[in-house]
Design a protein around this motif. Structure first.
Motif, PDB file in Angstrom:
ATOM      1  N   VAL A  80     -13.118  16.321  -7.861  1.00 35.81           N
ATOM      2  CA  VAL A  80     -11.673  16.459  -7.683  1.00 35.81           C
ATOM      3  C   VAL A  80     -11.109  15.261  -6.930  1.00 35.81           C
ATOM      4  O   VAL A  80     -10.023  14.758  -7.238  1.00 35.81           O
ATOM      5  CB  VAL A  80     -11.356  17.771  -6.927  1.00 35.81           C
ATOM      6  N   ILE A  81     -11.867  14.771  -5.956  1.00 36.26           N
ATOM      7  CA  ILE A  81     -11.384  13.631  -5.177  1.00 36.26           C
ATOM      8  C   ILE A  81     -11.247  12.405  -6.073  1.00 36.26           C
ATOM      9  O   ILE A  81     -10.245  11.677  -6.009  1.00 36.26           O
ATOM     10  CB  ILE A  81     -12.310  13.354  -3.988  1.00 36.26           C
ATOM     11  N   MET A  82     -12.242  12.158  -6.916  1.00 36.00           N
ATOM     12  CA  MET A  82     -12.146  10.982  -7.793  1.00 36.00           C
ATOM     13  C   MET A  82     -10.971  11.127  -8.754  1.00 36.00           C
ATOM     14  O   MET A  82     -10.241  10.163  -9.020  1.00 36.00           O
ATOM     15  CB  MET A  82     -13.445  10.814  -8.594  1.00 36.00           C
ATOM     16  N   HIS A  83     -10.772  12.339  -9.263  1.00 36.81           N
ATOM     17  CA  HIS A  83      -9.639  12.577 -10.151  1.00 36.81           C
ATOM     18  C   HIS A  83      -8.333  12.273  -9.428  1.00 36.81           C
ATOM     19  O   HIS A  83      -7.425  11.629  -9.962  1.00 36.81           O
ATOM     20  CB  HIS A  83      -9.697  14.032 -10.615  1.00 36.81           C
ATOM     21  N   CYS A  84      -8.249  12.726  -8.182  1.00 31.09           N
ATOM     22  CA  CYS A  84      -7.039  12.489  -7.405  1.00 31.09           C
ATOM     23  C   CYS A  84      -6.824  11.002  -7.155  1.00 31.09           C
ATOM     24  O   CYS A  84      -5.689  10.514  -7.197  1.00 31.09           O
ATOM     25  CB  CYS A  84      -7.100  13.227  -6.073  1.00 31.09           C
ATOM     26  N   PRO A 112       0.842  -1.212   0.000  1.00 35.57           N
ATOM     27  CA  PRO A 112       0.000   0.000   0.000  1.00 35.57           C
ATOM     28  C   PRO A 112       0.870   1.252   0.000  1.00 35.57           C
ATOM     29  O   PRO A 112       1.653   1.472   0.917  1.00 35.57           O
ATOM     30  CB  PRO A 112      -0.782  -0.121   1.311  1.00 35.57           C
ATOM     31  N   VAL A 113       0.753   2.019  -1.061  1.00 32.58           N
ATOM     32  CA  VAL A 113       1.595   3.208  -1.230  1.00 32.58           C
ATOM     33  C   VAL A 113       0.766   4.448  -0.942  1.00 32.58           C
ATOM     34  O   VAL A 113      -0.341   4.590  -1.453  1.00 32.58           O
ATOM     35  CB  VAL A 113       2.141   3.258  -2.674  1.00 32.58           C
ATOM     36  N   ALA A 114       1.317   5.353  -0.141  1.00 30.43           N
ATOM     37  CA  ALA A 114       0.594   6.588   0.193  1.00 30.43           C
ATOM     38  C   ALA A 114       0.972   7.669  -0.801  1.00 30.43           C
ATOM     39  O   ALA A 114       2.145   7.852  -1.126  1.00 30.43           O
ATOM     40  CB  ALA A 114       0.950   7.036   1.608  1.00 30.43           C
ATOM     41  N   VAL A 115      -0.037   8.402  -1.284  1.00 31.95           N
ATOM     42  CA  VAL A 115       0.180   9.500  -2.227  1.00 31.95           C
ATOM     43  C   VAL A 115      -0.497  10.731  -1.649  1.00 31.95           C
ATOM     44  O   VAL A 115      -1.693  10.699  -1.350  1.00 31.95           O
ATOM     45  CB  VAL A 115      -0.435   9.149  -3.608  1.00 31.95           C
ATOM     46  N   THR A 116       0.263  11.787  -1.466  1.00 32.70           N
ATOM     47  CA  THR A 116      -0.274  12.989  -0.813  1.00 32.70           C
ATOM     48  C   THR A 116      -0.525  14.083  -1.820  1.00 32.70           C
ATOM     49  O   THR A 116       0.322  14.370  -2.671  1.00 32.70           O
ATOM     50  CB  THR A 116       0.721  13.501   0.239  1.00 32.70           C
ATOM     51  N   PHE A 117      -1.705  14.707  -1.720  1.00 32.12           N
ATOM     52  CA  PHE A 117      -2.075  15.820  -2.587  1.00 32.12           C
ATOM     53  C   PHE A 117      -2.184  17.092  -1.770  1.00 32.12           C
ATOM     54  O   PHE A 117      -2.604  17.063  -0.609  1.00 32.12           O
ATOM     55  CB  PHE A 117      -3.444  15.547  -3.221  1.00 32.12           C
ATOM     56  N   ARG A 126      -5.092  19.274   2.408  1.00 37.09           N
ATOM     57  CA  ARG A 126      -4.288  18.155   1.925  1.00 37.09           C
ATOM     58  C   ARG A 126      -5.096  16.880   2.004  1.00 37.09           C
ATOM     59  O   ARG A 126      -6.053  16.782   2.767  1.00 37.09           O
ATOM     60  CB  ARG A 126      -3.032  18.005   2.767  1.00 37.09           C
ATOM     61  N   MET A 127      -4.702  15.910   1.194  1.00 43.40           N
ATOM     62  CA  MET A 127      -5.357  14.604   1.257  1.00 43.40           C
ATOM     63  C   MET A 127      -4.304  13.541   0.973  1.00 43.40           C
ATOM     64  O   MET A 127      -3.486  13.701   0.084  1.00 43.40           O
ATOM     65  CB  MET A 127      -6.471  14.509   0.207  1.00 43.40           C
TER      66      MET A 127
END
Lengths: 450, 240
Positions: free
Chosen positions: A254-258, A199-204, A228-229
């Motif tokens: 935007v969340i789905m795009h992210c 599981p890789v974390a990706v921060t926006f 941030r998310m």
């Protein structure tokens, strides 16, 4: 009071305005695009289970250790996993020593949730004696330098260290089968953890303008951004965890795009982590073999004799040690080793005791690492395609024809390989002492036979 | 270089020196006045080094040790970039990356009176001059030069500021102009304000240009003159 004011980093209004206006033209202050990650560098320490990750200027170190404990009463058959974070004051002037602050606890929770909820680590395999003794895995994450996006870097460090961690092997003994014997690493090769996926974390980061989204924010961008998310996904596209701690409201579009972006990035990151771990494992296996290269004689007959004694150990990284042999000795020697190892395979098959596939010389090497089952399955699957797999890349260092030959042999399905392999191996064994060019011809004819 | 023998100072000028190195032997020089700058100290008859760095000499008789670090130690007559932290009735509190917050009196502006006190928001970037910097005290700043004229001192609007080491600041302020600034200036038009406290402010016509200039300056620190030129030219070629 004024003394304390002097020691922190401050944000200027110029910087705030500039970062946002630069993002409107799709540039970031360090020249990256809005969706680019910084340069990632994964290094491993001498001990199993220690990794240091550098993401741009951010540095995080992770260390995994294990202890035998009593399991929780409601889960008597499972081991435990716990994450501890330490925000060292050398990383940032605002980090204080002592109890973890809010951001330290949040970081630990994000990584913990990503690993635990998705059941990435197989905890049932950590059970030794049901309801009595299980392994408790502890991951310690130390932040060494804070240059933004600690969550992603710490997550990668935790994954890298879990992948390279080896726990001692235990066996049950005693009259009632209740006594646990923990074997030290010199006696029995320690085992890796069973990890199902990464599981890789990706921060926006979000800014006051709704359309601006950045990935992997730097320290300054983190000070400027309004929300941030962090989305934790694996390469299969499963969402393991999402964390959005307050901040600016974001529309679901935007969340789905992210999340879609995060899926792509998670795939990249998983590949990078696996590459780095693979390289590290082969280097380690190489080192162990080099230690004994003087004892493994160049003379073929001698090798066969010494190999015979080590026949019975069936574990080991088959591809890994084969790679190592090829790299280590020059071409002729490596041919001989293959010949002898293939002889080994042959004799194993005769015994009917091996579960080796064709081209498995591992049984004679007691010092190589245990095979990672995922990697093994993946590489065996890729053999069938005889496409340039990772092992093939390293084999290119030796003669180019040879790997093709081996891959060809490997690509045949198991049953036919057993028979044809034997006949091929028979030829190469006889030819082992013959000069190189003849061996080439033989290999050519065996190719034709294939 | 690390020899402890007290050679004449000409051996060690422009060389790297370390704490404990003896730079000058005063017993061999008579009737001369020597001025010592930072990093040097007099021990009876010898001058020894206190801070690691390069020994510099300027005619007729000034010696000092120059080193590059991220921390800034305030000295009088330095031009620095400060960030406003707070405002009081009689002075602004300005952060200049030193050990203590500095004070900028509200009247230290050209034509400053009680009636036209400027208003700075928290986080405003100022180009100021250090008037007094005694150890243990908060430094005092001013937005005018020694004669009372504003010059270029004052608030810096827009643009982008980055932090660097004191060595890079000195390099950017050296004359003749540093090669990277020369090369960039031939193709791009931009304006910079360099603070000796390790802060540099850049402004150009568009954000991408500003970013190019800022990154070029940050990357030019470890490079020699020729390397700086090459680096800047490559960067400009890539962009245009």
């Amino acid at each position: 009071m004024e003394q304390r004011l002097a020691n922190c980093w401050r944000l200027t209004v110029n910087e705030k305005k500039f970062i946002e206006s630069a993002l409107l033209s799709d540039v970031r202050v360090d020249g990256r695009g809005p969706l680019d990650y910084r340069k990632l560098n994964i290094k491993f320490g001498k001990n199993d289970g220690s990794a240091e990750v550098q993401l741009g200027e951010t540095r995080v170190m992770s260390y995994v250790s294990a202890q035998l404990v009593q399991p929780y009463r409601d889960r008597p058959n499972e081991g435990t996993l716990s994450i501890f974070t330490e925000f060292s004051p050398m990383a940032d002037p605002s980090f204080e020593p002592g109890r973890p602050g809010e951001s330290a606890v949040e970081l630990g929770r994000i990584i913990d949730r990503g690993l635990r909820e998705s059941r990435a680590i197989d905890t049932e395999s950590l059970c030794i004696l049901s309801a009595k003794l299980v392994w408790a895995i502890r991951v310690d994450i130390h932040i060494l330098d804070n240059a933004g996006n600690l969550v992603d870097a710490a997550n990668i460090a935790a994954l890298a260290s879990l992948l390279t961690f080896r726990r001692p092997e235990c066996s049950l003994g005693g009259e009632d089968g209740q006594q646990v014997v923990v074997h030290p690493p010199e006696v029995r090769e320690p085992l890796p953890l069973i990890i199902h996926h990464l599981p890789v974390a990706v921060t926006f980061g979000y800014f006051s303008n709704e359309n601006l989204v950045v990935l992997d924010p730097t320290y300054h961008e983190e000070a400027v951004m309004t929300g941030r998310m962090t989305a934790t996904l694996n390469a299969n596209g499963d969402v393991c965890a999402i964390q959005k701690p307050g901040g600016q409201e974001i529309s679901h579009r935007v969340i789905m795009h992210c999340l879609r972006l995060a899926h792509v990035k998670a795939g990249d990151m998983t590949a990078k982590i696996k590459d780095a771990v693979e390289k590290h494992n082969t280097e380690r296996a190489l080192q162990k073999i080099k230690r004994h290269s003087s004892s493994v004689a160049v003379d073929v007959c001698g090798t066969t004799a010494s190999l015979g004694g080590k026949q019975n150990q069936s574990d080991g990284d088959k591809e890994g040690s084969r790679l190592d042999q090829l790299k280590l000795k020059d071409e002729t020697k490596s041919m001989e080793c293959d010949a002898t190892s293939s002889a080994q395979v042959q004799s194993n098959k005769k015994d009917g005791s091996s579960k080796n596939f064709v081209g498995g010389p591992s049984s004679w090497d007691p010092y190589s690492d245990c095979v990672n089952s995922d990697l093994l399955k993946a590489s065996l699957a890729s053999r069938g395609h005889s496409t340039p797999s990772k092992k093939k890349d390293s084999r290119r260092e030796t003669k180019p024809e040879e790997p093709q030959n081996e891959v060809k042999i490997d690509s045949a399905p198991m049953d036919t390989a057993l028979t044809s392999g034997q006949s091929n191996e028979g030829k190469t064994l006889k030819d082992a002492v013959k000069p190189k060019h003849k061996r080439k011809k033989k290999k050519g004819s065996s190719n034709n036979a294939n | 270089m690390e020899s402890k023998s007290s050679g004449s100072a000409t051996n060690l000028v422009d060389q790297l020196v370390y704490p404990g190195d003896v730079v000058l032997d005063l017993s061999s020089m008579t009737n001369q006045t020597i001025k010592l700058g930072g990093g040097l100290r007099q021990d009876c008859d010898v001058i020894s080094v206190m801070k690691a760095g390069r020994l510099r000499f300027s005619k007729p008789n000034k010696y000092w040790v120059e080193s590059s670090q991220k921390r800034y130690v305030p000295h009088a007559e330095d031009s620095v970039l400060g960030i406003v932290v707070d405002s009081r009735s009689d002075n602004f509190l300005v952060d200049i990356k030193g050990p203590a917050i500095a004070f900028l009196p509200v009247l230290a502006f050209e034509g400053g009176t009680r009636r036209n006190i400027p208003k700075f928001e928290v986080g405003a970037l100022l180009y100021v001059r250090v008037v007094k910097a005694n150890p243990g005290m908060n430094p005092e700043l001013s937005c005018t030069d020694a004669s009372g004229k504003a010059g270029e001192y004052g608030v810096l609007k827009e643009g982008y500021m980055f932090e660097c080491s004191t060595g890079l600041s000195r390099m950017l302020l050296s004359s003749p102009t540093c090669p990277v600034l020369d090369t960039l200036g031939k193709k791009l038009s931009f304006e910079i304000a360099v603070g000796l406290n390790g802060r540099v402010w850049v402004i150009a016509s568009s954000p991408p240009t500003t970013i190019i200039v800022a990154n070029a300056l940050i990357n030019s620190e470890p490079l020699s003159g020729v390397q700086q030129k090459i680096m800047a030219e490559k960067l400009l070629q890539r962009v245009q």
